[in-house]
Design an enzyme around this catalytic site. Sequence first.
Site, PDB file in Angstrom:
ATOM      1  N   ARG A  51     -30.072   6.602 -93.398  1.00 34.99           N
ATOM      2  CA  ARG A  51     -29.689   5.424 -93.825  1.00 34.99           C
ATOM      3  C   ARG A  51     -30.318   4.921 -94.446  1.00 34.99           C
ATOM      4  O   ARG A  51     -29.406   3.793 -94.744  1.00 34.99           O
ATOM      5  CB  ARG A  51     -29.035   4.961 -92.006  1.00 34.99           C
ATOM      6  CG  ARG A  51     -28.607   4.361 -91.596  1.00 34.99           C
ATOM      7  CD  ARG A  51     -28.684   4.344 -90.199  1.00 34.99           C
ATOM      8  NE  ARG A  51     -29.692   4.652 -89.258  1.00 34.99           N
ATOM      9  CZ  ARG A  51     -29.671   4.323 -87.969  1.00 34.99           C
ATOM     10  NH1 ARG A  51     -28.562   4.235 -87.282  1.00 34.99           N
ATOM     11  NH2 ARG A  51     -31.203   4.191 -87.790  1.00 34.99           N
ATOM     12  N   ASP A 177     -36.769  27.081 -84.801  1.00 38.37           N
ATOM     13  CA  ASP A 177     -37.587  27.135 -82.983  1.00 38.37           C
ATOM     14  C   ASP A 177     -38.928  27.386 -84.488  1.00 38.37           C
ATOM     15  O   ASP A 177     -39.066  28.857 -84.419  1.00 38.37           O
ATOM     16  CB  ASP A 177     -37.208  28.325 -81.863  1.00 38.37           C
ATOM     17  CG  ASP A 177     -37.925  28.388 -81.064  1.00 38.37           C
ATOM     18  OD1 ASP A 177     -39.718  28.143 -81.877  1.00 38.37           O
ATOM     19  OD2 ASP A 177     -38.107  28.326 -79.717  1.00 38.37           O
ATOM     20  N   HIS A 178     -40.027  26.593 -84.349  1.00 34.89           N
ATOM     21  CA  HIS A 178     -40.448  26.612 -85.468  1.00 34.89           C
ATOM     22  C   HIS A 178     -42.171  27.545 -84.621  1.00 34.89           C
ATOM     23  O   HIS A 178     -41.709  28.111 -85.940  1.00 34.89           O
ATOM     24  CB  HIS A 178     -41.342  25.343 -85.832  1.00 34.89           C
ATOM     25  CG  HIS A 178     -41.937  24.660 -84.938  1.00 34.89           C
ATOM     26  ND1 HIS A 178     -41.489  23.440 -84.253  1.00 34.89           N
ATOM     27  CD2 HIS A 178     -43.725  24.373 -84.572  1.00 34.89           C
ATOM     28  CE1 HIS A 178     -42.764  23.269 -83.487  1.00 34.89           C
ATOM     29  NE2 HIS A 178     -43.192  23.942 -82.805  1.00 34.89           N
ATOM     30  N   GLU A 216     -51.009  21.689 -74.021  1.00 28.88           N
ATOM     31  CA  GLU A 216     -50.961  20.784 -74.805  1.00 28.88           C
ATOM     32  C   GLU A 216     -52.370  19.920 -74.273  1.00 28.88           C
ATOM     33  O   GLU A 216     -52.823  19.420 -73.091  1.00 28.88           O
ATOM     34  CB  GLU A 216     -49.693  19.744 -74.991  1.00 28.88           C
ATOM     35  CG  GLU A 216     -49.142  20.767 -76.025  1.00 28.88           C
ATOM     36  CD  GLU A 216     -47.751  20.365 -76.382  1.00 28.88           C
ATOM     37  OE1 GLU A 216     -47.957  19.635 -77.518  1.00 28.88           O
ATOM     38  OE2 GLU A 216     -46.987  19.623 -75.368  1.00 28.88           O
ATOM     39  N   ASP A 235     -38.129  21.354 -72.893  1.00 28.82           N
ATOM     40  CA  ASP A 235     -38.340  20.565 -74.123  1.00 28.82           C
ATOM     41  C   ASP A 235     -39.470  21.850 -74.798  1.00 28.82           C
ATOM     42  O   ASP A 235     -39.358  22.627 -75.892  1.00 28.82           O
ATOM     43  CB  ASP A 235     -39.702  19.500 -73.746  1.00 28.82           C
ATOM     44  CG  ASP A 235     -40.334  19.053 -75.474  1.00 28.82           C
ATOM     45  OD1 ASP A 235     -39.504  18.840 -76.494  1.00 28.82           O
ATOM     46  OD2 ASP A 235     -40.569  19.044 -75.527  1.00 28.82           O
ATOM     47  N   HIS A 240     -39.474  27.602 -77.247  1.00 26.44           N
ATOM     48  CA  HIS A 240     -40.796  28.140 -77.900  1.00 26.44           C
ATOM     49  C   HIS A 240     -41.310  29.089 -76.586  1.00 26.44           C
ATOM     50  O   HIS A 240     -41.075  30.845 -77.195  1.00 26.44           O
ATOM     51  CB  HIS A 240     -41.548  27.293 -77.976  1.00 26.44           C
ATOM     52  CG  HIS A 240     -41.198  26.259 -78.729  1.00 26.44           C
ATOM     53  ND1 HIS A 240     -40.196  26.049 -79.331  1.00 26.44           N
ATOM     54  CD2 HIS A 240     -41.270  24.616 -78.274  1.00 26.44           C
ATOM     55  CE1 HIS A 240     -40.141  25.283 -80.210  1.00 26.44           C
ATOM     56  NE2 HIS A 240     -40.678  24.538 -79.673  1.00 26.44           N
ATOM     57  N   LYS A 331     -48.558  19.195 -70.586  1.00 29.89           N
ATOM     58  CA  LYS A 331     -49.351  18.156 -71.143  1.00 29.89           C
ATOM     59  C   LYS A 331     -50.624  17.533 -70.847  1.00 29.89           C
ATOM     60  O   LYS A 331     -50.812  17.266 -69.457  1.00 29.89           O
ATOM     61  CB  LYS A 331     -48.629  16.675 -71.764  1.00 29.89           C
ATOM     62  CG  LYS A 331     -46.755  17.586 -72.327  1.00 29.89           C
ATOM     63  CD  LYS A 331     -46.710  16.109 -72.828  1.00 29.89           C
ATOM     64  CE  LYS A 331     -45.276  16.652 -74.027  1.00 29.89           C
ATOM     65  NZ  LYS A 331     -46.038  17.153 -75.137  1.00 29.89           N
TER      66      LYS A 331
HETATM   67  P1  NAD Z   1     -36.381   9.939 -86.466  1.00 26.45           P
HETATM   68  O1  NAD Z   1     -35.950   8.956 -85.879  1.00 26.45           O
HETATM   69  O2  NAD Z   1     -38.148   9.229 -86.691  1.00 26.45           O
HETATM   70  O3  NAD Z   1     -35.564   9.320 -88.020  1.00 26.45           O
HETATM   71  C1  NAD Z   1     -33.899   9.540 -87.415  1.00 26.45           C
HETATM   72  C2  NAD Z   1     -33.863  10.385 -89.317  1.00 26.45           C
HETATM   73  O4  NAD Z   1     -32.301   9.932 -89.660  1.00 26.45           O
HETATM   74  C3  NAD Z   1     -33.902   9.079 -90.782  1.00 26.45           C
HETATM   75  O5  NAD Z   1     -34.085   9.923 -91.461  1.00 26.45           O
HETATM   76  C4  NAD Z   1     -32.782   7.806 -90.311  1.00 26.45           C
HETATM   77  O6  NAD Z   1     -32.381   7.217 -91.231  1.00 26.45           O
HETATM   78  C5  NAD Z   1     -31.970   9.340 -90.411  1.00 26.45           C
HETATM   79  N1  NAD Z   1     -30.333   8.462 -89.440  1.00 26.45           N
HETATM   80  C6  NAD Z   1     -30.547   8.035 -88.153  1.00 26.45           C
HETATM   81  N2  NAD Z   1     -28.845   7.904 -88.139  1.00 26.45           N
HETATM   82  C7  NAD Z   1     -28.390   7.698 -89.703  1.00 26.45           C
HETATM   83  C8  NAD Z   1     -27.152   8.100 -90.150  1.00 26.45           C
HETATM   84  N3  NAD Z   1     -25.730   7.143 -88.700  1.00 26.45           N
HETATM   85  N4  NAD Z   1     -26.587   7.980 -91.156  1.00 26.45           N
HETATM   86  C9  NAD Z   1     -27.678   8.670 -92.536  1.00 26.45           C
HETATM   87  N5  NAD Z   1     -28.755   9.047 -91.649  1.00 26.45           N
HETATM   88  C10 NAD Z   1     -29.104   8.622 -90.318  1.00 26.45           C
HETATM   89  O7  NAD Z   1     -36.575  11.511 -86.038  1.00 26.45           O
HETATM   90  P2  NAD Z   1     -37.234  12.781 -86.284  1.00 26.45           P
HETATM   91  O8  NAD Z   1     -38.442  12.633 -85.617  1.00 26.45           O
HETATM   92  O9  NAD Z   1     -37.223  13.199 -87.776  1.00 26.45           O
HETATM   93  O10 NAD Z   1     -36.466  14.026 -85.463  1.00 26.45           O
HETATM   94  C11 NAD Z   1     -35.285  14.429 -86.133  1.00 26.45           C
HETATM   95  C12 NAD Z   1     -35.191  15.582 -85.556  1.00 26.45           C
HETATM   96  O11 NAD Z   1     -36.005  16.459 -85.247  1.00 26.45           O
HETATM   97  C13 NAD Z   1     -34.842  15.124 -83.942  1.00 26.45           C
HETATM   98  O12 NAD Z   1     -34.005  15.941 -83.584  1.00 26.45           O
HETATM   99  C14 NAD Z   1     -35.733  15.629 -83.363  1.00 26.45           C
HETATM  100  O13 NAD Z   1     -35.257  16.386 -82.440  1.00 26.45           O
HETATM  101  C15 NAD Z   1     -35.923  16.893 -84.216  1.00 26.45           C
HETATM  102  N6  NAD Z   1     -37.363  17.677 -83.956  1.00 26.45           N
HETATM  103  C16 NAD Z   1     -38.306  16.351 -84.536  1.00 26.45           C
HETATM  104  C17 NAD Z   1     -39.621  16.684 -84.261  1.00 26.45           C
HETATM  105  C18 NAD Z   1     -41.490  15.626 -84.650  1.00 26.45           C
HETATM  106  O14 NAD Z   1     -41.824  16.027 -84.175  1.00 26.45           O
HETATM  107  N7  NAD Z   1     -40.253  14.679 -84.940  1.00 26.45           N
HETATM  108  C19 NAD Z   1     -40.291  18.024 -83.407  1.00 26.45           C
HETATM  109  C20 NAD Z   1     -38.753  18.431 -83.534  1.00 26.45           C
HETATM  110  C21 NAD Z   1     -37.753  18.738 -83.653  1.00 26.45           C
END
Ligand code: NAD
Length: 483
Positions: A51, A177-178, A216, A235, A240, A331
Site C-alpha cells: 500500500r 504451512d512453513h 513457545e 493458530d 502445524h 505459549k
Molecule cells: P503486516 O500488517 O505487517 O503487513 C501487511 C502488508 O499488506 C503491508 O505490506 C501492507 O502495505 C499490505 N497491505 C495492506 N492493505 C493493503 C491493500 N489494500 N493493498 C495493498 N497492500 C496492502 O502483516 P504481516 O504480519 O506481514 O502478515 C501478512 C500475512 O502473513 C497475514 O495473512 C498473516 O496472517 C500471515 N502470517 C504472518 C506471520 C508473521 O510472522 N508476521 C506469520 C505467519 C503468517
Amino acid sequence: MVSRVIPVETFDLVIFGGTGDLARRKILPGLFRRFCSGQMPKEARIIGAARSEMDDAGFRELVRDAIHEFDSKRPDDCPELNGFLECLAYVAVDAKGDGGWNELSALMREGTVRAFYLSVAPSLFGDIAERLHTRGLALRDSRIVVEKPFGRDLASARALNETLALHFHEDQIYRIDHYLGKETVQNLMAVRFGNMLFEPLWNSQYIDHIQITVAETVGVGGRGAYYDKSGAMRDMVQNHLMQLLCLIAMEPPSRFEPDSVRDEKLKVIRALEPVDYHHIVRGQYDKTDTQPGYREHAENPRSHTESYIAMKCHISNWRWAGTPFYMRTGKRLRARASEIAIVFKDTPHSIFDEDAGRHRNTLVIHLQPKEGMELGVTIKEPGPGGMRLIDVPLDMTFQEALGPDVEDVPDAYERLIMDVIRGNQTLFMRGDEVEAAWAWTDPIIEGWEARKEVPKLYDSGSSGPEDALMLMHRDGRKWREIK
Ligand code: NAD
C-alpha cells in the site's frame, strides 16, 4: 557436507505485502540467502507490491535494513547484497482498487515463471486473485502463494477455496504451512520411507504412543487482538500440529510427488476420530509479579481463548488402532522446544532381573531450536556391577552430521519459495486437506463454545496446566520434559 545447490530457473516473484512484517522478517532475508547460495539466478526479479507509496530505491533501502536486522549471519558489507538489491523493484498497489495494477502489469516479463506471494491479510486474497486474473497478470502456469490463516472454520476455508478457484486452478495454488518446509520434517519422510529399519515397526503393534509438542516461551504480546479471535487450536493445532501428525501417520505414498503424498495425508485426517472433550485440556497463562497474563494481552479481562492446548487423538485405521497421539502446544512455557517423540512398546518379555531396569526405545525428531533426530537405544551400563540397563541416544543432530556447512541448510521459507518456483506442490496443503482439517476441528471448538468452557490457568514458565499432566498420567504415561 551439504548437497549441491541446483539453481532454479529465472522468475518474477511479486510479493503483495512486500513491506509487511512477514516479508521483512522471513521472505526477503530468505530469498537473499538463496541468492547468496547461487540458487536464485541474478536475472530473477522480486517486485514488492504494497500500500505504501515508495520508489524502487526506497524499497531497496527497506530490504537492506530488513536483511541487516534479520539475517545476522552475514556482515553488513557482504558483497552479494548489492547484487541482490538490483533484483528488486517496487509498485504501490491497491489490492481493493485500480491503483498500481497497470504499472505492475508493465513490469512482468514474457516467458518467465510468474509467482504471486500473498503476504497480506486473508481478507485481501479474493481481491488480489481476481485482479491478477482479470487484468491478465496470471497466466495458466503462474503460481499463487497464500499465507495462513486459511479460514477460521470449515465454512470460511471453503469460501476461500471457492474464491481462489474462480481465478486459479488447484495446481497453481500454494497454501503455505512453513512447518512442512523444515529440514527435519522432510527428514521424517526420508527416515520412514528411505530405510527398511523403521517402517516394519511403524504401527500400533510396536508403537505405544506418539507425542507431538510445540512449546513457545513467548506470550501473545502485540498480537493479542488477533490471537484472541484464534487461540491455540486454530493458530497451531489445525495446521502445524496436524500436518506433523499426518506425516507420522500416513501410509507410504507410491511416489514422492505432490498428489501421492497429499492423498495419503488426507486419508489420515479423514480417519481422525472425533475427540472426546475429556481428552482435551485448554489453558491460559496467568500473570506473574513482573509479566502480564494472557488476559491483559488480549485486552479482554474475561477472554476464554486458549493459549495452551493438550489433547489425545486416535486414528481409526488398521495401522494405528489402539495407539494414541498426544499433541500439545502453548505459549509462555518453560522452554522453546518442538519435537515429535515416537515411544515404542516394552519388549514382550524381559530376560533381565527387575533391578536391571526396563527401558523403552524412543525416536525423537527435534524441530526446534536445533533440528535433528535422536534414537534412544537400551544398552548395558558399561563397567562392573552386573547387568544394568541404560538408554543411550544415537544422536543425529544436523550440526554434527553436516559440520560447519549446516549454516547453509535453507530455512523453511527459503525452501518453500524455491519449491514454488520449481512448481513442486508436495510440501503445500491442498484445498481438500485444509477443509478436512477444519471439519475435524470445528466440532471441538463448537463444543467449547456451547459448554462455555473456561481454560485452566497455568503459571508462565511452567510446562502447562496440571490437568495436561493428568491426561497422560491417567493412561500410565507421561509427557517428555520440555527443556
Ligand atoms: P503486516 O500488517 O505487517 O503487513 C501487511 C502488508 O499488506 C503491508 O505490506 C501492507 O502495505 C499490505 N497491505 C495492506 N492493505 C493493503 C491493500 N489494500 N493493498 C495493498 N497492500 C496492502 O502483516 P504481516 O504480519 O506481514 O502478515 C501478512 C500475512 O502473513 C497475514 O495473512 C498473516 O496472517 C500471515 N502470517 C504472518 C506471520 C508473521 O510472522 N508476521 C506469520 C505467519 C503468517
